[in-house]
Design a protein around this motif. Structure first.
Motif, PDB file in Angstrom:
ATOM      1  N   LEU A 137       0.849  -1.172   0.000  1.00  0.00           N
ATOM      2  CA  LEU A 137       0.000   0.000   0.000  1.00  0.00           C
ATOM      3  C   LEU A 137       0.887   1.225   0.000  1.00  0.00           C
ATOM      4  O   LEU A 137       1.865   1.288   0.731  1.00  0.00           O
ATOM      5  N   THR A 138       0.556   2.190  -0.816  1.00  0.00           N
ATOM      6  CA  THR A 138       1.316   3.422  -0.849  1.00  0.00           C
ATOM      7  C   THR A 138       0.396   4.565  -0.458  1.00  0.00           C
ATOM      8  O   THR A 138      -0.634   4.773  -1.077  1.00  0.00           O
ATOM      9  N   VAL A 196       8.123  -1.275   3.311  1.00  0.00           N
ATOM     10  CA  VAL A 196       7.651  -0.408   4.382  1.00  0.00           C
ATOM     11  C   VAL A 196       8.473   0.865   4.333  1.00  0.00           C
ATOM     12  O   VAL A 196       9.697   0.822   4.170  1.00  0.00           O
ATOM     13  N   GLN A 197       7.805   2.007   4.444  1.00  0.00           N
ATOM     14  CA  GLN A 197       8.491   3.297   4.486  1.00  0.00           C
ATOM     15  C   GLN A 197       7.777   4.180   5.499  1.00  0.00           C
ATOM     16  O   GLN A 197       6.553   4.251   5.528  1.00  0.00           O
ATOM     17  N   VAL A 198       8.550   4.855   6.332  1.00  0.00           N
ATOM     18  CA  VAL A 198       8.014   5.686   7.407  1.00  0.00           C
ATOM     19  C   VAL A 198       8.399   7.141   7.167  1.00  0.00           C
ATOM     20  O   VAL A 198       9.509   7.428   6.714  1.00  0.00           O
ATOM     21  N   ARG A 199       7.473   8.042   7.499  1.00  0.00           N
ATOM     22  CA  ARG A 199       7.755   9.477   7.430  1.00  0.00           C
ATOM     23  C   ARG A 199       7.435  10.068   8.801  1.00  0.00           C
ATOM     24  O   ARG A 199       6.402   9.767   9.381  1.00  0.00           O
ATOM     25  N   ILE A 200       8.347  10.914   9.294  1.00  0.00           N
ATOM     26  CA  ILE A 200       8.122  11.574  10.571  1.00  0.00           C
ATOM     27  C   ILE A 200       7.979  13.071  10.346  1.00  0.00           C
ATOM     28  O   ILE A 200       8.521  13.620   9.387  1.00  0.00           O
ATOM     29  N   THR A 201       7.244  13.701  11.224  1.00  0.00           N
ATOM     30  CA  THR A 201       7.120  15.153  11.213  1.00  0.00           C
ATOM     31  C   THR A 201       7.870  15.665  12.428  1.00  0.00           C
ATOM     32  O   THR A 201       7.616  15.231  13.560  1.00  0.00           O
ATOM     33  N   VAL A 202       8.824  16.566  12.188  1.00  0.00           N
ATOM     34  CA  VAL A 202       9.670  17.101  13.246  1.00  0.00           C
ATOM     35  C   VAL A 202       9.368  18.580  13.409  1.00  0.00           C
ATOM     36  O   VAL A 202       9.335  19.326  12.426  1.00  0.00           O
ATOM     37  N   GLN A 203       9.145  18.998  14.644  1.00  0.00           N
ATOM     38  CA  GLN A 203       8.901  20.400  14.938  1.00  0.00           C
ATOM     39  C   GLN A 203       9.651  20.751  16.221  1.00  0.00           C
ATOM     40  O   GLN A 203       9.489  20.083  17.239  1.00  0.00           O
ATOM     41  N   ASN A 204      10.483  21.764  16.154  1.00  0.00           N
ATOM     42  CA  ASN A 204      11.296  22.209  17.294  1.00  0.00           C
ATOM     43  C   ASN A 204      12.127  21.074  17.885  1.00  0.00           C
ATOM     44  O   ASN A 204      12.250  20.938  19.089  1.00  0.00           O
ATOM     45  N   GLY A 205      12.677  20.230  17.042  1.00  0.00           N
ATOM     46  CA  GLY A 205      13.547  19.140  17.488  1.00  0.00           C
ATOM     47  C   GLY A 205      12.829  17.955  18.093  1.00  0.00           C
ATOM     48  O   GLY A 205      13.458  17.080  18.671  1.00  0.00           O
ATOM     49  N   VAL A 212       3.123   6.003   7.909  1.00  0.00           N
ATOM     50  CA  VAL A 212       3.730   5.175   6.883  1.00  0.00           C
ATOM     51  C   VAL A 212       3.313   5.690   5.518  1.00  0.00           C
ATOM     52  O   VAL A 212       2.200   6.157   5.328  1.00  0.00           O
ATOM     53  N   THR A 213       4.231   5.616   4.578  1.00  0.00           N
ATOM     54  CA  THR A 213       3.905   5.946   3.196  1.00  0.00           C
ATOM     55  C   THR A 213       3.753   4.672   2.377  1.00  0.00           C
ATOM     56  O   THR A 213       3.121   4.695   1.340  1.00  0.00           O
ATOM     57  N   GLN A 214       4.329   3.578   2.865  1.00  0.00           N
ATOM     58  CA  GLN A 214       4.178   2.271   2.225  1.00  0.00           C
ATOM     59  C   GLN A 214       4.096   1.215   3.305  1.00  0.00           C
ATOM     60  O   GLN A 214       4.838   1.263   4.281  1.00  0.00           O
ATOM     61  N   VAL A 215       3.188   0.266   3.098  1.00  0.00           N
ATOM     62  CA  VAL A 215       3.064  -0.875   3.989  1.00  0.00           C
ATOM     63  C   VAL A 215       2.380  -1.987   3.189  1.00  0.00           C
ATOM     64  O   VAL A 215       1.561  -1.693   2.319  1.00  0.00           O
ATOM     65  N   PRO A 216       2.721  -3.247   3.424  1.00  0.00           N
ATOM     66  CA  PRO A 216       2.066  -4.324   2.675  1.00  0.00           C
ATOM     67  C   PRO A 216       0.556  -4.292   2.876  1.00  0.00           C
ATOM     68  O   PRO A 216       0.075  -4.158   3.995  1.00  0.00           O
ATOM     69  N   TRP A 217      -0.182  -4.436   1.780  1.00  0.00           N
ATOM     70  CA  TRP A 217      -1.636  -4.347   1.836  1.00  0.00           C
ATOM     71  C   TRP A 217      -2.260  -5.197   0.729  1.00  0.00           C
ATOM     72  O   TRP A 217      -3.324  -4.892   0.210  1.00  0.00           O
ATOM     73  N   SER A 218      -1.608  -6.298   0.337  1.00  0.00           N
ATOM     74  CA  SER A 218      -2.035  -7.051  -0.842  1.00  0.00           C
ATOM     75  C   SER A 218      -3.147  -8.054  -0.589  1.00  0.00           C
ATOM     76  O   SER A 218      -3.800  -8.487  -1.524  1.00  0.00           O
ATOM     77  N   THR A 244       5.682  -9.020  13.362  1.00  0.00           N
ATOM     78  CA  THR A 244       7.132  -8.952  13.546  1.00  0.00           C
ATOM     79  C   THR A 244       7.848  -8.397  12.328  1.00  0.00           C
ATOM     80  O   THR A 244       8.679  -7.494  12.449  1.00  0.00           O
ATOM     81  N   PHE A 245       7.524  -8.889  11.143  1.00  0.00           N
ATOM     82  CA  PHE A 245       8.211  -8.427   9.938  1.00  0.00           C
ATOM     83  C   PHE A 245       7.917  -6.946   9.676  1.00  0.00           C
ATOM     84  O   PHE A 245       8.811  -6.174   9.364  1.00  0.00           O
ATOM     85  N   THR A 246       6.659  -6.565   9.808  1.00  0.00           N
ATOM     86  CA  THR A 246       6.289  -5.161   9.615  1.00  0.00           C
ATOM     87  C   THR A 246       6.990  -4.288  10.648  1.00  0.00           C
ATOM     88  O   THR A 246       7.515  -3.227  10.315  1.00  0.00           O
ATOM     89  N   SER A 247       7.009  -4.728  11.896  1.00  0.00           N
ATOM     90  CA  SER A 247       7.640  -3.947  12.959  1.00  0.00           C
ATOM     91  C   SER A 247       9.134  -3.764  12.712  1.00  0.00           C
ATOM     92  O   SER A 247       9.669  -2.668  12.891  1.00  0.00           O
ATOM     93  N   GLN A 248       9.813  -4.825  12.294  1.00  0.00           N
ATOM     94  CA  GLN A 248      11.254  -4.727  12.036  1.00  0.00           C
ATOM     95  C   GLN A 248      11.538  -3.762  10.893  1.00  0.00           C
ATOM     96  O   GLN A 248      12.431  -2.916  10.991  1.00  0.00           O
ATOM     97  N   ALA A 249      10.781  -3.874   9.808  1.00  0.00           N
ATOM     98  CA  ALA A 249      10.979  -2.977   8.671  1.00  0.00           C
ATOM     99  C   ALA A 249      10.616  -1.549   9.054  1.00  0.00           C
ATOM    100  O   ALA A 249      11.294  -0.588   8.663  1.00  0.00           O
TER     101      ALA A 249
END
Length: 181
Positions: free
Chosen positions: A30-31, A106-115, A122-128, A162-167
């Motif tokens: 999933l994207t 799997v791809q993760v995006r974080i939002t950072v504000q004031n450190g 997530v921007t990608q995660v398995p969803w097939s 487990t696999f999702t968490s590790q990635a």
């Protein structure tokens, strides 16, 4: 002699069953992409697509809710950062590396504000398939909230994912490294 024969037959049977077990090896993921402009004003609704064919995932009608920000498909580059200002503080979105695992990317995006990490999604995660959807619809929100609470990649993995968490943790750590936190 009879015991040895029974042991040998049971061992062979167990090995045949073990190696004939079929697991999901589909790499469809999933994207979900977030538009920085709509995320800044908090408007919009989640939109999902499959990285394989561009169609929305099918199944029980459940759509992922990896974050509270709005999501619309937009092109993104791994490791990209984008800033948006709201008032006097600037928040920066940092996207981690794509991490491939057995069931997809799997791809993760974080939002950072004031450190500080103010959001993770997530921007990608398995969803097939339905199993991926069931696992990840439960695991991703838990992982996202733990990141904000812990302010680091030192979070617990989700049991059963487990696999999702590790990635997720690998992609998260790369995003944290890119954000210099």
């Amino acid at each position: 002699m009879r015991r040895i024969t029974m042991w040998l037959l049971s061992t062979v049977s167990a090995l045949v069953l073990l190696f004939s077990y079929h697991t999901s090896t589909s790499s469809t993921a999933l994207t979900v992409q977030t538009d920085a402009a709509s995320a800044a004003n908090g408007s919009g609704s989640p939109s999902t697509g499959s990285s394989g064919d561009g169609a929305a995932p099918s199944g029980s009608g459940a759509t992922p809710s990896p974050s509270s920000s709005s999501a619309t498909p937009t092109p993104s580059t791994s490791g990209s950062t984008s800033g948006s200002t709201s008032g006097s503080t600037a928040s920066t979105k940092v996207t981690g590396d794509v991490v491939s695992m057995r069931y997809g990317d799997v791809q993760v995006r974080i939002t950072v504000q004031n450190g500080a990490i103010t959001a993770a999604d997530v921007t990608q995660v398995p969803w097939s398939n339905e199993e991926d959807q069931a696992i990840n619809s439960q695991a991703v929100p838990v992982l996202n909230s733990e990141v904000v609470q812990a302010q680091s990649a030192s979070i617990d993995m989700v049991s059963g994912a487990t696999f999702t968490s590790q990635a997720y943790l690998q992609s998260l750590q790369s995003a944290i490294d890119k954000a210099n936190l």
